[in-house]
Enzyme design. Structure first.
Site, PDB file in Angstrom:
ATOM      1  N   CYS A  79      66.598  32.434  40.992  1.00 46.66           N
ATOM      2  CA  CYS A  79      67.733  31.781  41.647  1.00 46.66           C
ATOM      3  C   CYS A  79      67.738  30.284  41.329  1.00 46.66           C
ATOM      4  O   CYS A  79      68.017  29.917  40.198  1.00 46.66           O
ATOM      5  CB  CYS A  79      67.719  32.083  43.144  1.00 46.66           C
ATOM      6  SG  CYS A  79      69.324  31.791  43.947  1.00 46.66           S
ATOM      7  N   HIS A 132      66.831  38.261  43.454  1.00 46.67           N
ATOM      8  CA  HIS A 132      65.557  37.937  44.092  1.00 46.67           C
ATOM      9  C   HIS A 132      64.606  39.141  44.137  1.00 46.67           C
ATOM     10  O   HIS A 132      64.653  39.927  45.084  1.00 46.67           O
ATOM     11  CB  HIS A 132      65.809  37.468  45.535  1.00 46.67           C
ATOM     12  CG  HIS A 132      66.405  36.121  45.633  1.00 46.67           C
ATOM     13  ND1 HIS A 132      65.641  34.991  45.741  1.00 46.67           N
ATOM     14  CD2 HIS A 132      67.706  35.713  45.649  1.00 46.67           C
ATOM     15  CE1 HIS A 132      66.429  33.934  45.820  1.00 46.67           C
ATOM     16  NE2 HIS A 132      67.683  34.352  45.759  1.00 46.67           N
ATOM     17  N   GLU A 177      61.476  39.054  44.842  1.00 45.47           N
ATOM     18  CA  GLU A 177      60.561  38.878  45.978  1.00 45.47           C
ATOM     19  C   GLU A 177      61.171  39.366  47.278  1.00 45.47           C
ATOM     20  O   GLU A 177      60.454  39.646  48.240  1.00 45.47           O
ATOM     21  CB  GLU A 177      60.123  37.402  46.093  1.00 45.47           C
ATOM     22  CG  GLU A 177      61.117  36.466  46.739  1.00 45.47           C
ATOM     23  CD  GLU A 177      62.320  36.059  45.891  1.00 45.47           C
ATOM     24  OE1 GLU A 177      63.125  35.234  46.368  1.00 45.47           O
ATOM     25  OE2 GLU A 177      62.472  36.555  44.757  1.00 45.47           O
TER      26      GLU A 177
END
Length: 165
Positions: free
Chosen positions: A34, A142, A144
């Site tokens: 990002c 993302h 994560e």
């Protein structure tokens, strides 16, 4: 770090970026997610730029990604064509690169992830790219945030497990 100017424009001037660039130049792995992707393009570690989303709106939603290149340290535990689910959360995720650069990216196999249904207007549905050496990856989704069952997807773990291998 100045997103109101241009995403990543000021952050790339931080002293730590000298070390990040040295690490990448020596073959070390660099992952920019990002805002990190935005900073990597601003720092010249990856080609192109991230622009405002085509809708001019902040997007926070789950997307589907197609694995375009499974021959990188970030994707070697995947197969080309695999479908991954991950969230996005950005206002400046519209990847842009001029025609010549786009042809080079495509020809070199540097496109790693594509959006299945492009949410932000990115050229050629690009969601993530690597540099020519394949040791620097930038991606807008993302992983994560897709690494625990409680988060709704564990597909992000595939990227981190690839890195560990």
């Amino acid at each position: 770090y100045g997103d109101y100017l241009r995403c990543g424009a000021i952050a790339r001037l931080c002293p730590i970026m000298d070390e990040v660039c040295r690490h990448a130049a020596s073959g070390g792995k660099v992952l920019g997610i990002c805002n990190g992707f935005q900073i990597l393009t601003e720092a010249g570690l990856l080609p192109g730029v991230l622009l405002r989303n085509a809708s001019l709106k902040f997007l926070c939603q789950e997307v589907e990604l197609l694995v375009e290149n499974a021959d990188t340290p970030f994707t070697d535990g995947m197969k080309k064509g695999d479908l991954l689910r991950m969230p996005i959360a950005h206002a400046e995720g519209n990847y842009f690169i001029e025609d010549e650069g786009l042809a080079r990216l495509e020809g070199n196999g540097q496109v790693v992830f594509r959006y299945r249904n492009n949410p932000n207007g990115a050229r050629n549905d690009i969601a993530g790219i690597v540099n020519e050496r394949r040791n620097v990856l930038g991606m807008m989704p993302h992983p994560e945030r897709a690494s625990e069952p409680v988060l709704g997807s564990v597909d992000g773990l595939k990227l981190f497990m690839s890195l560990l291998n």
